[in-house]
Design a protein around this motif. Structure first.
Motif, short mmCIF file in Angstrom:
data_model
loop_
_atom_site.label_atom_id
_atom_site.label_comp_id
_atom_site.label_asym_id
_atom_site.label_seq_id
_atom_site.Cartn_x
_atom_site.Cartn_y
_atom_site.Cartn_z
N ASP A 40 -6.69 13.97 6.41
CA ASP A 40 -7.71 13.91 5.38
C ASP A 40 -8.93 14.69 5.85
N ARG A 47 -12.02 14.19 5.29
CA ARG A 47 -13.12 13.33 5.76
C ARG A 47 -12.88 12.84 7.18
N ALA A 62 0.69 4.01 -2.92
CA ALA A 62 0.06 5.28 -2.56
C ALA A 62 0.93 6.49 -2.83
N LEU A 115 -4.22 5.93 6.70
CA LEU A 115 -4.72 6.08 5.34
C LEU A 115 -5.19 4.73 4.80
N MET A 116 -4.47 3.66 5.13
CA MET A 116 -4.91 2.31 4.76
C MET A 116 -6.32 2.03 5.28
N GLN A 117 -6.55 2.34 6.54
CA GLN A 117 -7.86 2.12 7.15
C GLN A 117 -8.92 2.97 6.44
N HIS A 118 -8.56 4.20 6.12
CA HIS A 118 -9.50 5.14 5.52
C HIS A 118 -9.98 4.67 4.15
N TYR A 119 -9.13 3.94 3.43
CA TYR A 119 -9.49 3.48 2.10
C TYR A 119 -9.86 2.00 2.06
N GLY A 120 -10.21 1.44 3.21
CA GLY A 120 -10.83 0.13 3.25
C GLY A 120 -9.91 -1.06 3.27
N ASP A 158 -12.81 2.14 13.65
CA ASP A 158 -13.24 3.54 13.57
C ASP A 158 -14.22 3.89 14.68
N PHE A 198 0.83 -1.20 0.00
CA PHE A 198 0.00 0.00 0.00
C PHE A 198 0.87 1.26 0.00
#
Length: 216
Positions: free
Chosen positions: A157, A159, A25, A41-46, A53, A21
């Protein structure tokens, strides 16, 4: 996350997933991220991680609970007191929301004068081992690192900021997050983790939340 049944058999492969990743990225980022920022960021994009979370905004929590209504049973919202949660679970017993170190190699100075790896980095994907239970905290004292801890993410991020995001980071213990607190010293773990069942019309409530600005 990583400990859900569909991913649990691949927990040992988290390091290679992280490295792949990170490599992919880089071409989409406008600045270099620390390893910890990359993990969030890994968590944020699934990508499956050991992060779970949470949000500081109750309306955001209700929105996601209703958006992903379970097929069997009513949706629910879990409420967590991260200060008491960390006092029970973290090697560092100060009651606060923990902040990840600046890098996966960050060290601290022990009282004896030698440098030692920051204890939270034992939970980093490049260093994590399922069978490790004990590490030193920043006072040089031994503590358990297999339990989940509540942490504050870097605000990398928009979001993450909009969702009021916080996280729990999980060690090698596969118990559910409420089961990790059953042996606490309080009269009940309801003092710092509690489940609220939402017996409402999901479609109508989502429409009301949309009027309050809670949308995808």
């Amino acid at each position: 996350g990583q400990y859900r049944p569909e991913y649990r058999d691949d927990v040992h492969d988290e390091e290679s997933t992280f490295l792949e990743f990170k490599q992919q990225a880089r071409g989409f980022l406008d600045r270099d991220l620390t390893d910890w920022e990359m993990y969030f960021l890994m968590q944020h994009y699934g990508v499956p991680t050991r992060l779970l979370d949470w949000t500081s905004n109750c309306l955001v929590a209700l929105y996601f609970a209703l958006l992903f209504t379970p097929k069997n049973g009513d949706p629910c919202v879990w409420m967590l007191n991260p200060f008491l949660f960390n006092e029970h679970n973290a090697p560092t017993k100060n009651p606060h929301i923990l902040v990840p170190p600046a890098s996966a190699g960050e060290t601290y100075k022990e009282s004896g004068g030698s440098d030692s790896l920051h204890w939270m980095n034992y939970l980093h994907p490049l260093l994590f081992k399922l069978d490790r239970k004990i590490a030193e905290d920043n006072a040089g004292e031994l503590g358990n690192v297999e339990r989940p801890i509540a942490i504050s993410p870097p605000l990398l991020d928009q979001r993450v900021i909009a969702q009021g995001s916080y996280f729990t980071l999980h060690g090698g213990l596969h118990s559910t997050i409420d089961e990790c607190c059953l042996d606490c010293d309080y009269s009940s773990h309801d003092n710092f983790i509690r489940k609220f069942v939402c017996s409402v019309d999901a479609e109508n409530t989502l429409r009301q939340l949309s009027c309050l600005g809670m949308t995808r």
